[in-house]
Write a protein that holds these residues in place. Structure first.
Motif, PDB file in Angstrom:
ATOM      1  N   ASP A  77       0.841  -1.203   0.000  1.00 56.51           N
ATOM      2  CA  ASP A  77       0.000   0.000   0.000  1.00 56.51           C
ATOM      3  C   ASP A  77       0.875   1.252   0.000  1.00 56.51           C
ATOM      4  OD1 ASP A  77       0.808   0.508   2.644  1.00 56.51           O
ATOM      5  OD2 ASP A  77      -1.061  -0.205   3.527  1.00 56.51           O
ATOM      6  N   LYS A  78       0.240   2.423  -0.020  1.00 57.80           N
ATOM      7  CA  LYS A  78       0.984   3.685  -0.134  1.00 57.80           C
ATOM      8  C   LYS A  78       1.865   3.964   1.083  1.00 57.80           C
ATOM      9  CE  LYS A  78      -2.716   6.600   1.648  1.00 57.80           C
ATOM     10  NZ  LYS A  78      -3.592   7.727   1.356  1.00 57.80           N
ATOM     11  N   ASN A  79       1.601   3.296   2.209  1.00 57.27           N
ATOM     12  CA  ASN A  79       2.408   3.468   3.417  1.00 57.27           C
ATOM     13  C   ASN A  79       3.551   2.460   3.510  1.00 57.27           C
ATOM     14  OD1 ASN A  79       0.766   5.590   4.378  1.00 57.27           O
ATOM     15  ND2 ASN A  79      -0.721   4.090   5.108  1.00 57.27           N
ATOM     16  N   GLY A  80       3.664   1.595   2.507  1.00 57.16           N
ATOM     17  CA  GLY A  80       4.730   0.601   2.499  1.00 57.16           C
ATOM     18  C   GLY A  80       4.371  -0.708   3.165  1.00 57.16           C
ATOM     19  N   ASN A  81       3.142  -0.834   3.643  1.00 59.25           N
ATOM     20  CA  ASN A  81       2.700  -2.096   4.243  1.00 59.25           C
ATOM     21  C   ASN A  81       2.559  -3.157   3.165  1.00 59.25           C
ATOM     22  OD1 ASN A  81       2.371  -1.004   6.914  1.00 59.25           O
ATOM     23  ND2 ASN A  81       0.548   0.017   6.140  1.00 59.25           N
ATOM     24  N   LYS A  82       3.066  -4.350   3.441  1.00 61.00           N
ATOM     25  CA  LYS A  82       3.046  -5.433   2.452  1.00 61.00           C
ATOM     26  C   LYS A  82       1.975  -6.451   2.816  1.00 61.00           C
ATOM     27  CE  LYS A  82       7.798  -4.868   1.074  1.00 61.00           C
ATOM     28  NZ  LYS A  82       7.541  -4.256  -0.176  1.00 61.00           N
ATOM     29  N   TYR A  83       1.333  -6.988   1.770  1.00 61.45           N
ATOM     30  CA  TYR A  83       0.267  -7.968   1.935  1.00 61.45           C
ATOM     31  C   TYR A  83       0.479  -9.107   0.956  1.00 61.45           C
ATOM     32  CZ  TYR A  83      -1.968  -3.931   4.080  1.00 61.45           C
ATOM     33  OH  TYR A  83      -2.238  -2.849   4.863  1.00 61.45           O
ATOM     34  N   LYS A  84       0.101 -10.300   1.395  1.00 63.17           N
ATOM     35  CA  LYS A  84       0.097 -11.472   0.514  1.00 63.17           C
ATOM     36  C   LYS A  84      -1.307 -12.045   0.588  1.00 63.17           C
ATOM     37  CE  LYS A  84       2.180 -16.004  -0.128  1.00 63.17           C
ATOM     38  NZ  LYS A  84       3.133 -16.978   0.428  1.00 63.17           N
ATOM     39  N   ILE A  85      -1.974 -12.093  -0.555  1.00 63.29           N
ATOM     40  CA  ILE A  85      -3.330 -12.626  -0.628  1.00 63.29           C
ATOM     41  C   ILE A  85      -3.295 -13.841  -1.543  1.00 63.29           C
ATOM     42  CG2 ILE A  85      -5.712 -12.174  -1.316  1.00 63.29           C
ATOM     43  CD1 ILE A  85      -5.103  -9.174  -0.862  1.00 63.29           C
ATOM     44  N   GLU A  86      -3.791 -14.962  -1.043  1.00 67.30           N
ATOM     45  CA  GLU A  86      -3.818 -16.195  -1.817  1.00 67.30           C
ATOM     46  C   GLU A  86      -5.258 -16.671  -1.931  1.00 67.30           C
ATOM     47  OE1 GLU A  86      -1.901 -20.670  -1.634  1.00 67.30           O
ATOM     48  OE2 GLU A  86      -0.954 -19.035  -0.534  1.00 67.30           O
ATOM     49  N   ALA A  87      -5.652 -17.049  -3.142  1.00 68.06           N
ATOM     50  CA  ALA A  87      -7.022 -17.516  -3.362  1.00 68.06           C
ATOM     51  C   ALA A  87      -7.041 -18.553  -4.477  1.00 68.06           C
ATOM     52  CB  ALA A  87      -7.928 -16.342  -3.733  1.00 68.06           C
ATOM     53  N   LYS A  88      -8.003 -19.472  -4.382  1.00 69.57           N
ATOM     54  CA  LYS A  88      -8.263 -20.414  -5.483  1.00 69.57           C
ATOM     55  C   LYS A  88      -8.848 -19.590  -6.618  1.00 69.57           C
ATOM     56  CE  LYS A  88      -8.324 -24.785  -6.573  1.00 69.57           C
ATOM     57  NZ  LYS A  88      -7.082 -25.501  -6.679  1.00 69.57           N
ATOM     58  N   PHE A  89      -8.425 -19.852  -7.797  1.00 64.32           N
ATOM     59  CA  PHE A  89      -8.745 -19.025  -8.944  1.00 64.32           C
ATOM     60  C   PHE A  89      -9.462 -19.851 -10.007  1.00 64.32           C
ATOM     61  CE2 PHE A  89      -6.743 -18.830 -13.139  1.00 64.32           C
ATOM     62  CZ  PHE A  89      -7.216 -17.629 -13.602  1.00 64.32           C
ATOM     63  N   SER A  90     -10.533 -19.281 -10.560  1.00 62.63           N
ATOM     64  CA  SER A  90     -11.194 -19.933 -11.700  1.00 62.63           C
ATOM     65  C   SER A  90     -11.859 -18.859 -12.555  1.00 62.63           C
ATOM     66  CB  SER A  90     -12.222 -20.968 -11.233  1.00 62.63           C
ATOM     67  OG  SER A  90     -13.246 -20.343 -10.500  1.00 62.63           O
TER      68      SER A  90
END
Length: 112
Positions: A77-90
């Motif tokens: 994000d704009k504040n430098g916070n990092k995120y990892k989002i994992e999802a099943k994809f179809s």
């Protein structure tokens, strides 16, 4: 020696096919996807880059696909916070609807 060369050639062929699949998948995903539940939530994919927006909130990063059919977003994000989002994809057959399902089994559908 012949066995090594044969194994190396098979590995290179398999790796090349994997790259082709990943690249073709990226081109199918390119574009802006709007949430069916909330019109203000959008995912924009271009090549390996991704941007997720909700109202004024924006988060950017990259994505990758794993061997299990999951999409993994690496976002900052704009504040430098990092995120990892994992999802099943179809996707549907015409690639007009994208469904993401998290580890809890909750799904969200997006349309182009």
């Amino acid at each position: 020696m012949k066995k090594f060369v044969r194994k190396s050639a098979c590995f290179l062929a398999a790796f090349s096919m994997l790259l082709v699949l990943l690249c073709s998948c990226g081109s199918e995903l390119d574009g802006t996807w709007r949430s069916c539940e909330d019109e203000d939530t959008r995912i924009k994919i271009s090549g390996e880059k991704v941007r997720i927006t909700y109202d004024d909130f924006r988060i950017d990063g990259t994505y990758e696909m794993d061997d299990s059919g999951n999409i993994i977003f690496h976002l900052t994000d704009k504040n430098g916070n990092k995120y990892k989002i994992e999802a099943k994809f179809s996707t549907d057959q015409k690639n007009k609807r994208l469904t993401l399902t998290n580890a809890k089994g909750e799904s969200e559908v997006f349309e182009r």
